[in-house]
Design a protein around this motif. Structure first.
Motif, PDB file in Angstrom:
ATOM      1  N   ALA A 859       0.675  -1.115   0.074  1.00  0.00           N
ATOM      2  CA  ALA A 859      -0.033  -0.012  -0.178  1.00  0.00           C
ATOM      3  C   ALA A 859       0.953   1.214  -0.074  1.00  0.00           C
ATOM      4  O   ALA A 859       0.480   2.342  -0.405  1.00  0.00           O
ATOM      5  N   PRO A 866      -3.914  -2.630   1.000  1.00  0.00           N
ATOM      6  CA  PRO A 866      -3.695  -2.232  -0.635  1.00  0.00           C
ATOM      7  C   PRO A 866      -5.018  -2.398  -1.164  1.00  0.00           C
ATOM      8  O   PRO A 866      -5.957  -3.064  -1.149  1.00  0.00           O
ATOM      9  N   ASP A 870      -2.772  -0.383  -6.035  1.00  0.00           N
ATOM     10  CA  ASP A 870      -1.539  -0.630  -5.370  1.00  0.00           C
ATOM     11  C   ASP A 870      -0.883  -1.865  -5.787  1.00  0.00           C
ATOM     12  O   ASP A 870       0.437  -1.834  -5.914  1.00  0.00           O
TER      13      ASP A 870
END
Length: 922
Positions: A859, A866, A870
């Motif tokens: 992330a 995430p 990402d």
């Protein structure tokens, strides 16, 4: 796979009459196979009545097999059951036979089974242990005399040590803490709540204090007993004693007020009351580790094996038990022979596990007739997988700011030496005595040289023990011995090298024709001590003082290694599937030092290593004024201070507030940690001032606004990230090779501390209510429920949701996980080293598993999980020639199609932090 249950009229002898399975693959095809186990610590605090109420819930959750702590009669008040006093009876504190029958009838109705923990290594040294009390009373004439493991055949040479006095015998007599009482039909030696039967030879001395006319018949019978201790003679004496109760009572009043007379009688016993501290230097019975009130058995003797397992055999015959878990296999004289005997007794279909801690690269003997271990090896490997290896330099540098500890190998050596010299000196001297008694002392060496050489040998074992069953030894044991003696040779002094070389000859892996039986006996005795020494020096000492990353200090762990590479984890899982496909996958047990979710919080620190380093050093600087001066030093010392910071982050409530109960739990945990560490306090001589300073330090921290303004945001980040990592941990445990085990209550987040904290009551009402919500929800409602629980992570119910979904999938595909192969999936792209992916395949069944390992690193920040973007170009490479092109996500319900052999991870994880997918037809 349909569960196999023994019918009530199908008995174990039907199995034993068949040839013993030399082909273990053939045996394993018949064995009862759980799809998932659920460990329960039964005791007076959670008994059969409470168990009966939660069986329907556990069945709905997806559990196939209940995994019970020992249920046999144990010491009064026992909360764990490993202090058995009678293996032939159910523990009345847990319940009765009728309740036991009802529970197993209910399990059978629900297609569930029972995995039962048994303890063949030891029993409680307790007045309720009737076998042991019979030995104390009758000595060598007791039918149970050979049941207990007395060191070096000391029978008759010296009294049996009974080391439970709080001071020397002389002082206890002086303070009138010891008396002789008459209760029922016998006399007992009383010390506070402890009662031990007066040994039969002592009655003659006792009755010398009576007038002849008062106890003529008793005196004659007592003298006759000294010549002939036959059972009939004993019964005659006891019957006469009971008839003369008033005379005996008057006599005891006189004796108890005469210290000299009382001492003379006590000296005539088959046992010797003594101060517990004596056992740090001397012991004449084998005990569990250094626990005086757990006395070991000679389970290797056929009569003891049969007697101990009689009731266990009956329970198997009646179909009440489908599996056995053997506690502390490393304590047994001949583990391989024991397991062979147990398999013959239990039959080929009973699921057998052993409690065994495997060190790095150590494996289970392929010839043992078992399904596997209790899963400490899996726990260690899986936990290490979530530690980001690249953070090691930062953590090492940070730890040097708090600690001046030696290098790992030196630290372990010194801690094992501390245990051997100050807690197990008696065991060391017993081995040396056996060495002489067996005639193995064939070269001229001094007592000091022999002791040093044997000490170095014991300290050098890189594993808990070897498994000599006979000569020649296995290649595995041969390699262990080579490593052991190579290390010992570097440590031993020049003067003691001849003694060490002689020990090496004794440990020769081949038969020599010269005292081979004596050598084998000595080697097995050494191995019964090397295991406890390793456990006490490593697990129960080093793991409490080496605090670079406390989450790695776990049973079976290797904290000197920082993390585990993905490729090595895949290799371990493939070996697991090939060698022990039905072994247990554990992430928490009654022995773990931290709850499974507490460990993941600390593992999350490795994703923010630089931030943690900066924060920890700031705390260290800011909090010096909160310390106290104890004996000229600031308390807590920096190493303990660092341990406290990690402990608070691991255990602090997810809600962001603490109460008095949390403080009390921390107090209890800290006391145990400090005493086990043996640096600034210990169990023998507690440094209560230092312990109080540490407790006050914690309270000062939690009451300081400046500290809490820094602590709470970090604690919140770790709670969230740790829970995401925990979801991956659950997923991998469920679908990796092996049988997943859920420790009681851990279907919700587990922030337990070391025992007894991890045996706290579990709120099953909350768990069952949420499970009912899941089961009653329609597809859209379930999606909304899942989304809501991902947002409100503090209650941790998302973990129960995932646990249920995984268990449900396993129940629907038992052969896929019991027999299916394990294949690593190739990951490509920016974050390929931050996710674990594998498939399980069996015939036309396929499961794809995807578990992120370091969510914060993907992330790019610490406060969120995430997103699809990402993951960028990270994707799975799947071969359409070997695997389906279409996969259905078992959590979201979405279908994903291979795109040029790829599945994108961002897409697969767009709805939930982890994924497992069912493959369609090829």
């Amino acid at each position: 796979m349909r569960h196999f249950f023994l019918k009530p009229n199908m008995v174990v002898k039907d199995f034993i009459s068949r040839p013993f399975f030399k082909d273990l693959k053939q045996q394993k095809q018949m064995v009862y196979t759980p799809t998932a186990t659920y460990r329960l610590q039964l005791s007076h605090e959670f008994n059969f009545s409470q168990l009966e109420k939660i069986i329907p819930y556990l069945g709905r959750l997806g559990i196939s097999t209940l995994y019970f702590a020992p249920v046999f009669t144990a010491r009064e008040g026992s909360t764990h059951g490993y202090d058995v006093t009678d293996p032939h009876q159910l523990n009345p504190a847990i319940g009765d036979t009728e309740q036991w029958k009802r529970i197993h009838q209910l399990l059978q109705e629900k297609g569930m089974g029972c995995l039962q923990d048994i303890v063949p290594n030891h029993m409680a040294y307790d007045s309720r242990n009737r076998w042991l009390m019979d030995v104390l009373e009758k000595g060598p004439n007791s039918p149970y005399f050979n049941h207990f493991d007395l060191w070096n055949d000391i029978r008759g040479e010296e009294p049996f040590m009974t080391p439970f006095l709080g001071d020397t015998l002389e002082n206890c007599l002086k303070n009138k803490e010891i008396k002789i009482l008459f209760q029922g039909t016998r006399c007992y030696v009383s010390y506070y709540d402890n009662l031990y039967p007066l040994s039969l030879p002592a009655y003659s001395l006792l009755l010398e204090n009576a007038e002849w006319h008062e106890a003529e018949q008793l005196q004659l019978l007592a003298k006759d007993l000294q010549k002939n201790g036959a059972p009939a003679k004993v019964q005659d004496f006891i019957a006469s004693l009971e008839k003369s109760a008033a005379t005996v009572q008057n006599l005891l009043e006189k004796v108890n007020n005469d210290p000299a007379a009382l001492k003379k009688i006590l000296d005539a016993q088959y046992y010797r009351l003594c101060w517990w501290k004596e056992t740090e230097k001397k012991i004449n019975y084998r005990r569990f580790f250094t626990v005086n009130d757990l006395i070991c058995l000679n389970i290797q003797l056929p009569e003891v094996f049969n007697d101990y397992h009689r009731h266990i055999k009956e329970l198997i015959e009646k179909g009440y038990i489908q599996g056995l878990r053997v506690d502390h296999i490393d304590g047994l004289y001949n583990p391989a022979k024991y397991l062979e005997d147990l398999r013959k007794l239990a039959g080929p279909d009973v699921y057998l596990l052993i409690e065994k801690i495997l060190e790095q690269e150590e494996t289970i003997d392929a010839d043992w007739p078992i399904e596997g271990t209790t899963g400490y090896d899996f726990l260690s490997q899986l936990n290490a997988l979530f530690v980001y290896p690249a953070a090691e330099p930062t953590f090492t540098q940070l730890y040097k700011s708090f600690s001046t500890e030696q290098e790992w190998e030196e630290l372990v050596w010194n801690n094992k030496k501390l245990i051997l010299q100050h807690r197990m000196k008696g065991e060391l001297h017993n081995l040396l005595s056996l060495y002489h008694q067996l005639g193995l002392h064939t070269i001229k060496i001094s007592k000091e040289e022999a002791e040093e050489a044997l000490s170095c040998l014991l300290l050098s074992f890189p594993v808990y023990r070897t498994y000599f069953s006979n000569f020649p030894v296995t290649e595995t044991d041969k390699k262990v011995l080579e490593r052991t003696f190579a290390k010992a040779e570097k440590k031993v002094s020049e003067a003691a090298k001849p003694a060490l070389r002689h020990l090496k000859e004794i440990f020769s892996p081949e038969a020599t024709g010269n005292k081979d039986e004596e050598r084998l006996r000595f080697i097995r005795r050494v191995q019964q001590i090397s295991g406890p020494l390793e456990a006490k020096g490593l697990e129960d000492t080093t793991f409490y003082i080496y605090n670079r990353l406390a989450s790695l200090n776990e049973v079976g762990g290797q904290p000197q290694h920082f993390g585990l590479e993905l490729s090595l984890f895949h290799q371990k899982m493939k070996e697991r599937q090939e060698n022990l496909p039905l072994t247990l996958n554990s992430t928490a047990t009654h022995d773990t030092k931290r709850g499974e979710d507490a460990r993941q919080r600390l593992n999350a620190l490795t994703e923010i290593a630089e931030y943690w380093q900066k924060t920890a050093l700031e705390w260290h600087q800011q909090n010096q004024q909160k310390k106290r001066n104890i004996d000229g030093k600031a308390a807590p010392e920096p190493n303990d201070e660092y341990f406290i910071y990690q402990s608070l982050l691991a255990f602090y409530p997810a809600e962001g507030e603490h109460d008095q109960r949390f403080l009390d739990r921390m107090d209890q945990y800290l006391e145990k940690a400090l005493r086990e560490g043996k640096r600034n306090s210990n169990w023998s001589s507690p440094n209560t001032a230092y312990e109080e300073a540490c407790r006050n330090f914690i309270r000062a921290l939690l009451g300081d606004t400046t500290f809490m303004n820094s602590f709470l945001p970090l604690s919140g980040i770790l709670a969230r990230t740790g829970l995401y990592k925990s979801l991956s941990q659950v997923l991998i445990k469920m679908f990796a090779p092996g049988i997943p085990d859920v420790y009681q209550g851990t279907e919700l987040p587990d922030l337990s501390m070391v025992d007894p904290d991890n045996r706290r009551a579990v709120n099953y009402t909350v768990r069952d209510q949420f499970l009912q919500q899941i089961l009653e929800a329609g597809e859209q409602e379930e999606k909304e429920l899942r989304t809501a629980k991902l947002k409100e992570l503090t209650d941790g119910k998302i973990k129960l949701y995932l646990t249920h979904k995984c268990l449900q999938f396993r129940q629907q595909h038992p052969d896929l996980f019991a027999k299916g192969t394990y294949h690593p999936v190739q990951v490509e792209g920016k974050h390929k080293d931050k996710v674990l992916a594998f498939t399980r395949t069996f015939e036309e069944q396929y499961c794809l598993v995807l578990a992120p390992l370091y969510p914060s690193l993907v992330a790019g920040g610490m406060t969120y999980f995430p997103t699809r973007n990402d993951w960028e170009d990270t994707r799975l490479l799947l071969n359409p020639a070997e695997l389906p092109k279409q996969w259905k996500n078992s959590i979201s319900g979405k279908t994903h199609q291979l795109n040029d052999e790829y599945l994108t991870i961002g897409e697969l994880l767009s709805d939930f932090p982890v994924a497992f997918l069912k493959g369609g037809a090829k």
